[in-house]
Design an enzyme around this catalytic site. Structure first.
Site, mmCIF file in Angstrom:
data_model
loop_
_atom_site.group_PDB
_atom_site.id
_atom_site.type_symbol
_atom_site.label_atom_id
_atom_site.label_comp_id
_atom_site.label_asym_id
_atom_site.label_seq_id
_atom_site.Cartn_x
_atom_site.Cartn_y
_atom_site.Cartn_z
ATOM 1 C CE LYS A 164 -1.594 3.730 2.108
ATOM 2 N NZ LYS A 164 -1.323 4.647 1.697
ATOM 3 C CD GLU A 216 9.914 13.368 10.888
ATOM 4 O OE1 GLU A 216 8.667 12.626 11.293
ATOM 5 O OE2 GLU A 216 10.268 12.895 11.065
ATOM 6 C CD GLU A 234 13.460 1.701 10.316
ATOM 7 O OE1 GLU A 234 13.191 3.147 10.993
ATOM 8 O OE2 GLU A 234 14.156 1.036 10.454
ATOM 9 C CB CYS A 285 12.421 9.441 9.167
ATOM 10 S SG CYS A 285 13.583 8.501 7.662
HETATM 11 C C1 UN1 Z 1 14.174 8.324 4.264
HETATM 12 O O1 UN1 Z 1 13.845 9.802 5.126
HETATM 13 O O2 UN1 Z 1 12.828 8.059 4.639
HETATM 14 O O3 UN1 Z 1 20.036 8.187 4.572
HETATM 15 C C2 UN1 Z 1 15.234 7.719 4.220
HETATM 16 C C3 UN1 Z 1 18.691 8.795 3.929
HETATM 17 C C4 UN1 Z 1 18.536 8.523 2.561
HETATM 18 C C5 UN1 Z 1 17.062 7.188 3.184
HETATM 19 C C6 UN1 Z 1 16.061 8.368 3.650
HETATM 20 N N1 UN1 Z 1 19.627 7.586 1.894
HETATM 21 O O4 UN1 Z 1 18.799 9.798 3.832
#
Ligand code: UN1
Length: 500
Positions: A180, A390, A255, A289
């Site tokens: 999804k 965040e 995550e 993230c």
């Molecule tokens: C994310 O922001 O969900 O390390 C992943 C990084 C990328 C992955 C980010 N390779 O910024």
């Protein structure tokens, strides 16, 4: 591959066939740099569509789990090669659908290619163990087995890379998948799955159900035939996913967010730290993230770091990511734009000083999309909301500190623990920081973004629930162990009792 045009309308991919939502509803995916540009029309799925996708996955699972690992790996490798051939077209689509600038979109596709090749290699070394039995003429060993049908729920910010992190290892281990994808980037997800289909993946091994979290996502998480859920998204949604999985005793890998920090110490190379902060805070318009959303700076470096950062960030060019002159693309949608701006108001209200940006950008062609000016706050205290929550946009905050120990304490002082970085030229300080920073990822003299797929990815505290994606141990998340005892003594031997 189907031609992408403004009127593209596709269905859910269930058992190898495209199907509209059973309730007949649809939603649109639009270009965040030009909200009048409709990328495609997709089914808005509900639990009946999810039921059909899970049933198709169940059917396909029986054949797939019996397919030899190296044969499964060969399909994954072929899919990676197809992604490589299609890299430029996929990157262009990604910029159109999600907004990140083209160089970054290419990197996103590259991350999926890297992941596919890495995972395909596991097809011939998904080792089990053979260990001595405590009894004579008895053999003891282990092998991996798949969970069954697993659900993957993926975000919009890495619309091809993150599906690849979950789907490649899931199918390598013999699971069947229902995906999804985020409602903001459905076409990118479909193009990724099409590469697998074109590589020879049997129908039904990966199914795609489009739609919204509260409808299609919730139905997938609570489906009794789905054995495991792999989710990337917000802490709020992660909590709901985890509660449902907990009640149903499902495997659940989360995550979630980050509030990552770059620590700049007095002895650091300040210009290098500014390079890192610009890339870490404003790359992908801060929508990672792993984004460097806090900059914790020791007193001796503070003035120089602040003035250089603000000066250089003021030159970043906003615009459509397909334009090679653009540094920062749009944010994903209007809701996010407003949310990002609300944090500017919160920061001002908390007494932080707005050093740059803090506005929605609307001049010229920017008015067509969702653009926010790169924003820097100074004089921020670690406990302020703008230093704790965040924001997921091009906003970063400078937190002054007076010692390395205070910097580490501040870095560790949020609910998140994804990625932390330290700029220093002192070897002892660097190793001390590596030990003391409580996060899943630590960088020295590099920003908080830029994880590579051959290392585990994930975070401590509320960034997740103790799982890691990618890396050499990735199959541990996507398979479970079977321990096998073979007694060839021809007599009953009792463990713990008949040992000599
Ligand atoms: C994310 O922001 O969900 O390390 C992943 C990084 C990328 C992955 C980010 N390779 O910024």
């Amino acid at each position: 591959m189907a031609v992408v045009d403004a009127t593209l309308e596709v269905g859910n991919l269930i058992g190898g066939a495209f199907q509209p939502a059973r309730a007949g509803r649809t939603f649109e995916s639009r270009n965040p740099a030009d909200s009048g540009d409709v990328v495609g029309v997709f089914p808005r799925s509900d639990n009946t569509d999810v039921d059909a996708a899970v049933a198709a996955a169940r059917d396909a699972f029986e054949g797939w789990r019996r397919t030899p690992w190296p044969s499964r790996a060969a399909i994954i490798l072929r899919a990676s090669e197809l992604l490589e051939e299609r890299k430029e077209a996929l990157a262009q689509l990604m910029t159109r659908e999600m907004g990140k600038v083209l160089t970054e979109a290419r990197g996103d596709v590259q991350e999926a290619i890297d992941m596919g090749k890495f995972i395909a290699g596991l097809g011939r070394h998904a080792f089990g163990e053979t260990v001595p039995s405590e009894l004579r003429d008895k053999w003891a060993m282990t092998m991996r087995q798949p969970f069954g049908v697993v659900g993957c729920i993926t975000p919009w910010n890495f619309p091809i890379a993150i599906p690849s992190w979950k789907i490649f290892p899931a199918i390598m281990a013999g699971n069947a998948v229902v995906l999804k994808p985020a409602e903001d980037t459905p076409l990118c997800a479909l193009r990724f799955v099409e590469a697998l289909a074109d590589a020879g993946l049997p129908a039904g091994v990966v199914n795609v159900v489009f739609g919204f979290g509260e409808e299609a996502g919730a139905a997938l998480v609570s489906h009794p035939d789905v054995a495991a859920i792999y989710f990337t998204g917000s802490v709020e949604t992660g909590r709901i996913v985890s509660e449902t999985c907990g009640r149903m005793l499902k495997k659940c890998s989360l995550e979630l967010g980050g509030k990552n920090a770059i620590v700049v110490l007095d002895d650091a190379d300040v210009e290098l730290a500014v390079d890192g902060a610009l890339w870490g805070a404003f790359g992908t318009a801060g929508q990672r993230c792993t984004a460097s959303s806090r900059l914790i700076v020791e007193q001796g470096a503070l003035d120089r770091f602040t003035s250089r950062l603000v000066e250089r960030a003021s030159h970043l060019r906003l615009g459509d990511g397909l334009d090679a002159k653009v540094d920062v693309g749009p944010v994903i949608n209007e809701t996010q734009l407003k949310r990002i701006h609300s944090y500017t108001e919160i920061g001002k209200g908390e007494g932080a000083s707005l050093l740059l940006g803090g506005e929605i950008a609307t001049e010229g062609a920017l008015a067509k999309g969702w653009f926010y000016r790169p924003t820097v706050f100074g004089g921020v205290k670690p406990a302020m909301r703008i230093a704790q929550e965040e924001i997921f946009g091009p906003t970063t905050v400078i937190i002054p500190v007076t010692s390395m120990e205070d910097a580490i304490t501040a870095a560790n002082s949020t609910q998140y623990g994804l990625s932390l970085s330290v700029y220093t030229n002192d070897l002892r300080t660097a190793f001390h920081a590596i030990n003391e920073l409580h996060s899943g990822i630590v960088y020295i003299n590099a920003p908080t973004i830029g994880a590579e797929i051959q290392l585990p990815f994930g975070g401590t505290r509320n960034t997740g629930n103790g799982h890691r994606e990618a890396g050499g141990h990735v199959l541990d998340e996507f398979s479970e162990w079977k321990s096998i005892y073979i007694d060839y003594s021809g007599r009953l031997q009792r463990a713990q009792i008949d040992t000599e």
